[in-house]
Design a protein around this motif. Sequence first.
Motif, PDB file in Angstrom:
ATOM      1  N   SER A 176     -46.974  36.038  61.472  1.00 37.73           N
ATOM      2  CA  SER A 176     -46.976  36.610  60.125  1.00 37.73           C
ATOM      3  C   SER A 176     -47.310  38.104  60.159  1.00 37.73           C
ATOM      4  N   SER A 177     -48.451  38.532  59.595  1.00 36.17           N
ATOM      5  CA  SER A 177     -48.799  39.945  59.483  1.00 36.17           C
ATOM      6  C   SER A 177     -49.423  40.522  60.751  1.00 36.17           C
ATOM      7  N   GLN A 178     -49.550  39.720  61.791  1.00 33.21           N
ATOM      8  CA  GLN A 178     -50.050  40.220  63.077  1.00 33.21           C
ATOM      9  C   GLN A 178     -49.060  41.250  63.626  1.00 33.21           C
ATOM     10  N   GLN A 179     -49.548  42.455  63.943  1.00 37.64           N
ATOM     11  CA  GLN A 179     -48.646  43.549  64.296  1.00 37.64           C
ATOM     12  C   GLN A 179     -48.048  43.403  65.693  1.00 37.64           C
ATOM     13  N   GLN A 180     -48.849  42.968  66.658  1.00 37.71           N
ATOM     14  CA  GLN A 180     -48.344  42.792  68.011  1.00 37.71           C
ATOM     15  C   GLN A 180     -49.145  41.695  68.705  1.00 37.71           C
TER      16      GLN A 180
ATOM     17  N   GLY B  14     -44.978  24.742  70.697  1.00 35.48           N
ATOM     18  CA  GLY B  14     -44.015  23.928  69.974  1.00 35.48           C
ATOM     19  C   GLY B  14     -42.910  24.786  69.406  1.00 35.48           C
ATOM     20  N   SER B  15     -43.295  25.897  68.772  1.00 37.20           N
ATOM     21  CA  SER B  15     -42.346  26.893  68.283  1.00 37.20           C
ATOM     22  C   SER B  15     -43.131  28.155  67.939  1.00 37.20           C
ATOM     23  N   TRP B  16     -42.402  29.261  67.782  1.00 36.22           N
ATOM     24  CA  TRP B  16     -43.003  30.544  67.400  1.00 36.22           C
ATOM     25  C   TRP B  16     -42.310  31.042  66.143  1.00 36.22           C
ATOM     26  N   ASP B  17     -43.099  31.597  65.205  1.00 36.99           N
ATOM     27  CA  ASP B  17     -42.538  32.123  63.972  1.00 36.99           C
ATOM     28  C   ASP B  17     -43.185  33.469  63.675  1.00 36.99           C
ATOM     29  N   GLY B  18     -42.373  34.531  63.612  1.00 34.22           N
ATOM     30  CA  GLY B  18     -42.889  35.821  63.170  1.00 34.22           C
ATOM     31  C   GLY B  18     -42.697  36.933  64.180  1.00 34.22           C
ATOM     32  N   GLY B  19     -42.863  38.163  63.673  1.00 36.03           N
ATOM     33  CA  GLY B  19     -42.774  39.336  64.519  1.00 36.03           C
ATOM     34  C   GLY B  19     -42.758  40.590  63.679  1.00 36.03           C
ATOM     35  N   VAL B  20     -43.647  41.543  63.985  1.00 34.09           N
ATOM     36  CA  VAL B  20     -43.699  42.795  63.238  1.00 34.09           C
ATOM     37  C   VAL B  20     -43.179  43.949  64.095  1.00 34.09           C
ATOM     38  N   TRP B  21     -43.943  44.328  65.154  1.00 35.57           N
ATOM     39  CA  TRP B  21     -43.531  45.449  65.986  1.00 35.57           C
ATOM     40  C   TRP B  21     -43.271  45.064  67.441  1.00 35.57           C
ATOM     41  N   ASN B  22     -44.127  44.198  68.018  1.00 28.08           N
ATOM     42  CA  ASN B  22     -44.038  43.978  69.458  1.00 28.08           C
ATOM     43  C   ASN B  22     -44.659  42.635  69.804  1.00 28.08           C
ATOM     44  N   MET B  23     -43.825  41.614  69.928  1.00 28.68           N
ATOM     45  CA  MET B  23     -44.256  40.286  70.339  1.00 28.68           C
ATOM     46  C   MET B  23     -43.671  40.016  71.721  1.00 28.68           C
TER      47      MET B  23
ATOM     48  N   PRO C 268     -34.786  45.013  69.030  1.00 23.86           N
ATOM     49  CA  PRO C 268     -35.932  45.089  68.122  1.00 23.86           C
ATOM     50  C   PRO C 268     -35.831  44.206  66.876  1.00 23.86           C
ATOM     51  N   ASP C 269     -34.798  43.370  66.763  1.00 22.43           N
ATOM     52  CA  ASP C 269     -34.642  42.611  65.520  1.00 22.43           C
ATOM     53  C   ASP C 269     -34.276  41.160  65.818  1.00 22.43           C
ATOM     54  N   PRO C 270     -35.269  40.254  65.835  1.00 24.55           N
ATOM     55  CA  PRO C 270     -36.709  40.497  65.694  1.00 24.55           C
ATOM     56  C   PRO C 270     -37.297  41.106  66.972  1.00 24.55           C
ATOM     57  N   PRO C 271     -38.524  41.632  66.886  1.00 27.71           N
ATOM     58  CA  PRO C 271     -39.094  42.386  68.007  1.00 27.71           C
ATOM     59  C   PRO C 271     -39.697  41.495  69.092  1.00 27.71           C
ATOM     60  N   HIS C 272     -38.891  40.605  69.621  1.00 25.33           N
ATOM     61  CA  HIS C 272     -39.330  39.649  70.642  1.00 25.33           C
ATOM     62  C   HIS C 272     -38.833  40.088  72.014  1.00 25.33           C
TER      63      HIS C 272
ATOM     64  N   ALA D  54     -41.607  50.694  71.214  1.00 25.83           N
ATOM     65  CA  ALA D  54     -41.702  51.033  69.798  1.00 25.83           C
ATOM     66  C   ALA D  54     -42.745  52.122  69.598  1.00 25.83           C
ATOM     67  N   THR D  55     -42.429  53.100  68.770  1.00 23.85           N
ATOM     68  CA  THR D  55     -43.413  54.090  68.333  1.00 23.85           C
ATOM     69  C   THR D  55     -43.497  54.051  66.815  1.00 23.85           C
ATOM     70  N   VAL D  56     -44.706  54.294  66.289  1.00 22.53           N
ATOM     71  CA  VAL D  56     -44.936  54.219  64.844  1.00 22.53           C
ATOM     72  C   VAL D  56     -45.906  55.324  64.450  1.00 22.53           C
ATOM     73  N   SER D  57     -45.635  55.978  63.326  1.00 26.25           N
ATOM     74  CA  SER D  57     -46.604  56.862  62.693  1.00 26.25           C
ATOM     75  C   SER D  57     -47.282  56.078  61.577  1.00 26.25           C
ATOM     76  N   LEU D  58     -48.555  55.760  61.774  1.00 25.33           N
ATOM     77  CA  LEU D  58     -49.290  54.947  60.810  1.00 25.33           C
ATOM     78  C   LEU D  58     -49.638  55.783  59.581  1.00 25.33           C
ATOM     79  N   ASN D  59     -49.190  55.306  58.437  1.00 23.57           N
ATOM     80  CA  ASN D  59     -49.454  55.998  57.168  1.00 23.57           C
ATOM     81  C   ASN D  59     -48.955  57.438  57.176  1.00 23.57           C
ATOM     82  N   GLU D  60     -47.967  57.713  58.061  1.00 19.64           N
ATOM     83  CA  GLU D  60     -47.354  59.044  58.139  1.00 19.64           C
ATOM     84  C   GLU D  60     -48.383  60.126  58.462  1.00 19.64           C
ATOM     85  N   LYS D  61     -49.352  59.792  59.308  1.00 18.29           N
ATOM     86  CA  LYS D  61     -50.349  60.767  59.752  1.00 18.29           C
ATOM     87  C   LYS D  61     -49.900  61.309  61.111  1.00 18.29           C
ATOM     88  N   GLY D  62     -49.187  62.433  61.106  1.00 13.06           N
ATOM     89  CA  GLY D  62     -48.648  63.001  62.322  1.00 13.06           C
ATOM     90  C   GLY D  62     -47.364  62.316  62.736  1.00 13.06           C
TER      91      GLY D  62
END
Length: 614
Positions: free
Chosen positions: A220-224, A233-242, A256-260, A580-588
């Motif tokens: 779910s909301s787990q980022q990586q 049994g099964s896996w469900d979800g992916g945000v940035w890096n699983m 990257p879609d999904p990021p598995h 994957a690279t990310v700017s968190l909250n557009e800080k830099g």
Amino acid sequence: MTPVSQRRGRRRFPFFAGMAAVAAVTAVAPSAAAMPGAHPAQPAAPAPAPAPGPQACAGTDTPDFGPNVRIFDPSMPAADIQKQLDDDFNNLKDTLADQMSEDRVAHLFKPGEYTVNDNVGYYTSVAGLGKNPGDVTINGNITVDAFNESDEGNATQNFWRSAENMAVKPNGANRWGVSQAAPMRRMDIQGDLDLYPESYGWASGGYLADTKVSGTTESSSQQQWYTRDSQLGSWDGGVWNMTFSGVEGAPPTAFPDPPHTTLESTPVSADVPYLYVDGEGKYQVFRPDVRTNATGPSWANGDTPGTSVPMSQFYVAKPTDTAADINAAVASGCNLFFTPGVYHLDDTIKITNPDTIVLGIGYPTLMPDTGKTAMEVADVDGVRIKGVLFDAGTQNSPSLLTVGEEGASADHSQNPTIMQDVFFRLGGTVAGKATNSLVVNSKNAVMDHIWAWRADHGNEGTFGWDVNPGETGVLVNGDDVTATGLFVEHYNKYQVIWNGNNGKTVFFQNEMPYDVPDQASYMNDNGLEGWAAYKVGDQVTNHEAWGLGSYCFFNTNPEVKNHHAFEVPDAPGVKFHSMATVSLNEKGSITHVINDTGDVTPPETTPSNLANFP
């Protein structure tokens, strides 16, 4: 309370953008004496050093583990066990008050069946004392959640806790909503496993190994997340890096879609050494064998292959012990067992004998007070280090843990040194300083779940660009070194420098330093903006890595840029996958993913992805 940096709680994400930021906090460290039965962190007077020889070890297979180790028996009333679990949790649950506490505790369950629920707070290890996970069954849940009102549903500071070597029959899904330094190992989850808080607020990275989950593992909301040598049994979800290696039931690579990102097997791995009690009530430590190209849990079809070592061959360390006490015991041939607490060291602990086991429970914390390296491991075969937190002291140390002498060249391919659940912290509790956190000089070493963290929050006056300096988190000089689950964050220069040849990394998670004052303070030796999160030495000809995420949050000065997250030589044997690279909250921003390849980090906290390089 005096406000301090908020770190992760300040993030905003697309579907959760309405969440208020976590309030600024000051971690107030209560006295160790505030915890019932707690062992004082600093002794009134040093204990006498034991004489060399066998008597320096425990000398018994039923040793005293100290007052912070709770040992439960199925004959005990469930209500009494539950009260102890709840008391410990209430003492170590709070993100504001307990995150930098000196309290430490371990919950150990002897073989049998229990009907309890264990909410797991800071610096708490929960483990079964059976030979295999099925020897201890919990009818209930082993839970980590966003427990506190001040967290506002956010689990991104759920650090320093663990669960290991048990079967769990959960009520509903078993929830393990954690971030760094919170492993789940050798577990048999007989149902579903949720890796996010009940609020669906964010969690920021975790580690699962040698585990069976009969139902669905949902991120779910787990980022990586990194999962190793397991059966799902099964896996469900992916945000940035699983990332998965050696996992039956893992999703196929689709980054990257999904990021598995999925490797069929793990190049080299081992279950952790662990404490168990045999049929005669004697304690032993099991040392699992090394596996190559492994798939699934080692215990899936019976006993884990390996060797039992009686506790009589261990020196059982307490926080009152000095470095001289510990070194005398280790030099005499003892293995080393750290009980919960904070160990203030005036000298370096030296591990010189091959096949030495260094095992900690309840997050024992080693702090060098005199500017020395906390622990040095000789260039010998088969040292195992598991479950230790290294916390930098106020005098700068050249490193906190060094494995092998500079220039080490011995071949350890048949019996490598392995570091597992070994964590490093600079700042947060005190204004800690260390040039490097972990230095690996030995060949063939394995780093299996490392978190090296230069603190961005904590007790007042313990963090800041010049307050808790650390140049590099992990420095690898040895050839043929493998990392499975490498988390490195916030160092002033390179986060990782990898100089050895034939290195491999499966899963890397990084945040660049938050507190860069200006661009002039953040220019590398080549004149480029910033310092890469992961640098492979210019002389390296072979290196391969899978599943890497690097994020910037330059909140002190959002105009700061980093030229790239990954810096590697132009060599055909150097290959990177799923970045994957990310700017968190557009800080830099991060201009490129690797070298001069890959797009600048986009706005709105979305990743710039690159599937392969070259």
